[in-house]
Scaffold this motif. Sequence first.
Motif, PDB file in Angstrom:
ATOM      1  N   LYS A   1      23.795 -20.369   4.644  1.00  0.00           N
ATOM      2  CA  LYS A   1      23.457 -21.349   5.682  1.00  0.00           C
ATOM      3  C   LYS A   1      24.554 -21.423   6.746  1.00  0.00           C
ATOM      4  O   LYS A   1      24.277 -21.564   7.935  1.00  0.00           O
ATOM      5  CB  LYS A   1      23.248 -22.731   5.057  1.00  0.00           C
ATOM      6  CG  LYS A   1      22.030 -22.824   4.166  1.00  0.00           C
ATOM      7  CD  LYS A   1      20.790 -22.350   4.888  1.00  0.00           C
ATOM      8  CE  LYS A   1      19.556 -22.400   4.016  1.00  0.00           C
ATOM      9  NZ  LYS A   1      18.363 -21.848   4.695  1.00  0.00           N
ATOM     10  N   MET A   2      25.784 -21.318   6.305  1.00  0.00           N
ATOM     11  CA  MET A   2      26.899 -21.359   7.259  1.00  0.00           C
ATOM     12  C   MET A   2      26.835 -20.138   8.167  1.00  0.00           C
ATOM     13  O   MET A   2      27.116 -20.218   9.368  1.00  0.00           O
ATOM     14  CB  MET A   2      28.236 -21.387   6.516  1.00  0.00           C
ATOM     15  CG  MET A   2      28.494 -22.659   5.750  1.00  0.00           C
ATOM     16  SD  MET A   2      28.398 -24.143   6.751  1.00  0.00           S
ATOM     17  CE  MET A   2      29.934 -24.012   7.644  1.00  0.00           C
TER      18      MET A   2
ATOM     19  N   THR B   1      25.625 -21.985 -11.839  1.00  0.00           N
ATOM     20  CA  THR B   1      25.181 -22.995 -10.872  1.00  0.00           C
ATOM     21  C   THR B   1      26.108 -23.025  -9.671  1.00  0.00           C
ATOM     22  O   THR B   1      25.651 -23.101  -8.529  1.00  0.00           O
ATOM     23  CB  THR B   1      25.155 -24.391 -11.512  1.00  0.00           C
ATOM     24  OG1 THR B   1      24.239 -24.364 -12.602  1.00  0.00           O
ATOM     25  CG2 THR B   1      24.730 -25.446 -10.511  1.00  0.00           C
ATOM     26  N   PHE B   2      27.400 -22.941  -9.943  1.00  0.00           N
ATOM     27  CA  PHE B   2      28.379 -22.940  -8.861  1.00  0.00           C
ATOM     28  C   PHE B   2      28.119 -21.801  -7.879  1.00  0.00           C
ATOM     29  O   PHE B   2      28.064 -22.010  -6.665  1.00  0.00           O
ATOM     30  CB  PHE B   2      29.798 -22.827  -9.414  1.00  0.00           C
ATOM     31  CG  PHE B   2      30.809 -22.507  -8.350  1.00  0.00           C
ATOM     32  CD1 PHE B   2      31.206 -23.473  -7.438  1.00  0.00           C
ATOM     33  CD2 PHE B   2      31.327 -21.218  -8.225  1.00  0.00           C
ATOM     34  CE1 PHE B   2      32.123 -23.176  -6.433  1.00  0.00           C
ATOM     35  CE2 PHE B   2      32.235 -20.912  -7.223  1.00  0.00           C
ATOM     36  CZ  PHE B   2      32.630 -21.887  -6.327  1.00  0.00           C
ATOM     37  N   TRP B   3      27.929 -20.597  -8.398  1.00  0.00           N
ATOM     38  CA  TRP B   3      27.729 -19.453  -7.502  1.00  0.00           C
ATOM     39  C   TRP B   3      26.402 -19.550  -6.750  1.00  0.00           C
ATOM     40  O   TRP B   3      26.315 -19.138  -5.595  1.00  0.00           O
ATOM     41  CB  TRP B   3      27.818 -18.131  -8.274  1.00  0.00           C
ATOM     42  CG  TRP B   3      29.239 -17.718  -8.565  1.00  0.00           C
ATOM     43  CD1 TRP B   3      29.798 -17.528  -9.792  1.00  0.00           C
ATOM     44  CD2 TRP B   3      30.287 -17.446  -7.610  1.00  0.00           C
ATOM     45  NE1 TRP B   3      31.122 -17.174  -9.676  1.00  0.00           N
ATOM     46  CE2 TRP B   3      31.451 -17.108  -8.354  1.00  0.00           C
ATOM     47  CE3 TRP B   3      30.366 -17.470  -6.219  1.00  0.00           C
ATOM     48  CZ2 TRP B   3      32.667 -16.785  -7.733  1.00  0.00           C
ATOM     49  CZ3 TRP B   3      31.576 -17.158  -5.616  1.00  0.00           C
ATOM     50  CH2 TRP B   3      32.698 -16.819  -6.364  1.00  0.00           C
ATOM     51  N   ARG B   4      25.396 -20.100  -7.402  1.00  0.00           N
ATOM     52  CA  ARG B   4      24.127 -20.304  -6.692  1.00  0.00           C
ATOM     53  C   ARG B   4      24.332 -21.232  -5.511  1.00  0.00           C
ATOM     54  O   ARG B   4      23.848 -20.966  -4.403  1.00  0.00           O
ATOM     55  CB  ARG B   4      23.062 -20.881  -7.623  1.00  0.00           C
ATOM     56  CG  ARG B   4      22.118 -19.827  -8.202  1.00  0.00           C
ATOM     57  CD  ARG B   4      20.860 -20.456  -8.759  1.00  0.00           C
ATOM     58  NE  ARG B   4      21.124 -21.553  -9.662  1.00  0.00           N
ATOM     59  CZ  ARG B   4      20.865 -22.824  -9.409  1.00  0.00           C
ATOM     60  NH1 ARG B   4      20.311 -23.182  -8.267  1.00  0.00           N
ATOM     61  NH2 ARG B   4      21.174 -23.748 -10.295  1.00  0.00           N
ATOM     62  N   LYS B   5      25.049 -22.322  -5.719  1.00  0.00           N
ATOM     63  CA  LYS B   5      25.310 -23.274  -4.637  1.00  0.00           C
ATOM     64  C   LYS B   5      26.162 -22.628  -3.554  1.00  0.00           C
ATOM     65  O   LYS B   5      25.910 -22.788  -2.364  1.00  0.00           O
ATOM     66  CB  LYS B   5      26.037 -24.518  -5.179  1.00  0.00           C
ATOM     67  CG  LYS B   5      25.192 -25.422  -6.030  1.00  0.00           C
ATOM     68  CD  LYS B   5      26.002 -26.666  -6.380  1.00  0.00           C
ATOM     69  CE  LYS B   5      25.281 -27.548  -7.377  1.00  0.00           C
ATOM     70  NZ  LYS B   5      26.086 -28.743  -7.727  1.00  0.00           N
ATOM     71  N   TRP B   6      27.186 -21.901  -3.987  1.00  0.00           N
ATOM     72  CA  TRP B   6      28.073 -21.255  -3.020  1.00  0.00           C
ATOM     73  C   TRP B   6      27.290 -20.282  -2.145  1.00  0.00           C
ATOM     74  O   TRP B   6      27.427 -20.280  -0.920  1.00  0.00           O
ATOM     75  CB  TRP B   6      29.231 -20.533  -3.707  1.00  0.00           C
ATOM     76  CG  TRP B   6      29.967 -19.671  -2.733  1.00  0.00           C
ATOM     77  CD1 TRP B   6      29.814 -18.325  -2.562  1.00  0.00           C
ATOM     78  CD2 TRP B   6      30.879 -20.101  -1.718  1.00  0.00           C
ATOM     79  NE1 TRP B   6      30.594 -17.887  -1.518  1.00  0.00           N
ATOM     80  CE2 TRP B   6      31.257 -18.958  -0.987  1.00  0.00           C
ATOM     81  CE3 TRP B   6      31.412 -21.341  -1.372  1.00  0.00           C
ATOM     82  CZ2 TRP B   6      32.150 -19.027   0.085  1.00  0.00           C
ATOM     83  CZ3 TRP B   6      32.305 -21.405  -0.303  1.00  0.00           C
ATOM     84  CH2 TRP B   6      32.657 -20.265   0.406  1.00  0.00           C
ATOM     85  N   ASP B   7      26.467 -19.451  -2.784  1.00  0.00           N
ATOM     86  CA  ASP B   7      25.702 -18.466  -2.015  1.00  0.00           C
ATOM     87  C   ASP B   7      24.763 -19.154  -1.022  1.00  0.00           C
ATOM     88  O   ASP B   7      24.607 -18.693   0.115  1.00  0.00           O
ATOM     89  CB  ASP B   7      24.882 -17.571  -2.962  1.00  0.00           C
ATOM     90  CG  ASP B   7      25.777 -16.603  -3.733  1.00  0.00           C
ATOM     91  OD1 ASP B   7      26.908 -16.343  -3.269  1.00  0.00           O
ATOM     92  OD2 ASP B   7      25.355 -16.116  -4.793  1.00  0.00           O
ATOM     93  N   PHE B   8      24.172 -20.236  -1.463  1.00  0.00           N
ATOM     94  CA  PHE B   8      23.279 -20.992  -0.587  1.00  0.00           C
ATOM     95  C   PHE B   8      24.033 -21.504   0.637  1.00  0.00           C
ATOM     96  O   PHE B   8      23.632 -21.258   1.785  1.00  0.00           O
ATOM     97  CB  PHE B   8      22.663 -22.164  -1.351  1.00  0.00           C
ATOM     98  CG  PHE B   8      21.757 -23.021  -0.514  1.00  0.00           C
ATOM     99  CD1 PHE B   8      20.441 -22.634  -0.274  1.00  0.00           C
ATOM    100  CD2 PHE B   8      22.209 -24.208   0.034  1.00  0.00           C
ATOM    101  CE1 PHE B   8      19.601 -23.416   0.497  1.00  0.00           C
ATOM    102  CE2 PHE B   8      21.378 -24.998   0.821  1.00  0.00           C
ATOM    103  CZ  PHE B   8      20.069 -24.596   1.044  1.00  0.00           C
ATOM    104  N   ILE B   9      25.143 -22.178   0.375  1.00  0.00           N
ATOM    105  CA  ILE B   9      25.914 -22.743   1.478  1.00  0.00           C
ATOM    106  C   ILE B   9      26.455 -21.646   2.387  1.00  0.00           C
ATOM    107  O   ILE B   9      26.391 -21.738   3.618  1.00  0.00           O
ATOM    108  CB  ILE B   9      27.061 -23.637   0.942  1.00  0.00           C
ATOM    109  CG1 ILE B   9      26.467 -24.917   0.380  1.00  0.00           C
ATOM    110  CG2 ILE B   9      28.081 -23.931   2.037  1.00  0.00           C
ATOM    111  CD1 ILE B   9      27.483 -25.904  -0.146  1.00  0.00           C
ATOM    112  N   ALA B  10      26.964 -20.577   1.775  1.00  0.00           N
ATOM    113  CA  ALA B  10      27.533 -19.494   2.584  1.00  0.00           C
ATOM    114  C   ALA B  10      26.464 -18.888   3.487  1.00  0.00           C
ATOM    115  O   ALA B  10      26.735 -18.564   4.650  1.00  0.00           O
ATOM    116  CB  ALA B  10      28.149 -18.431   1.686  1.00  0.00           C
TER     117      ALA B  10
END
Lengths: 110, 110
Positions: free
Chosen positions: A99-100, A88-97
């Motif tokens: 978008k950034m 879950t953490f990596w999914r969120k990280w990839d999403f945010i990265a």
Amino acid sequence: MENLTEMLKGILEGCVLEIISRKETYGYEIVKKLNSLGFEDVVEGTVYTILLRLEKNKLVEIQKKPSEIGPPRKFYTLNNAGRNQLQTFWRKWDFIASKMNELKENQDGI
Amino acid sequence: MENLTEMLKGILEGCVLEIISRKETYGYEIVKKLNSLGFEDVVEGTVYTILLRLEKNKLVEIQKKPSEIGPPRKFYTLNNAGRNQLQTFWRKWDFIASKMNELKENQDGI
DNA sequence: ACATCTATATAGTAATACTAAGTAGATGGT
DNA sequence: ACCATCTACTTAGTATTACTATATAGATGT
């Protein structure tokens, strides 16, 4: 790199989960790994509070083992819940990265 | 994407700075832009507290202008300190993003 | 005896995003 | 006239997190 504190919020726990997932390890060693990764200002107090949180949230299994060069160590491994949390953490990280990156690159406005 | 709250800590302010740097804009519009970027759960209370913080830290200039479709708007632009802060933000972000990538990709341990 | 490195614990602090509630202008429908 | 809705800003309080500072303690070397 200067004062990353605020930007590490929310990702340091994920880093610790990732490090534990690689191999059974303990707090002091995790601190050294984070430091050598580049997060030089991360100190023991920070990592131990994360580890206690992981334990409280039942994401890790713990085994205490003696050390030959100091006090006993608490070794951590991820359980199923911990592995899920890491995913879950990596999914969120990839999403945010992503978008950034979109925000940074898009010169035509957003 | 579910609950990104903790991971947005430390980066949301940078996003707001970046958005303002593109063109003079105001709080309500910034919220809509963040939402359409993909940060769908970011709400007004969050953005307005960031804007008040930017103002308190003297990173922005403010001009109040009437709107034809609602109450008056507070338009924000970055000053020199704000532009410096934005640059610092992206340096930190790039650093962390590269380290996270290193952590994720390095299968041989860290 | 003391310093140093290893190793863990924890009370208190600061910073940040969010919740929840309020105020208010403009427009359109009933 | 009344109400809902969209626009637009404000603010007190909360939860979470990383950090500070301090303490405890085992092992080794001087």
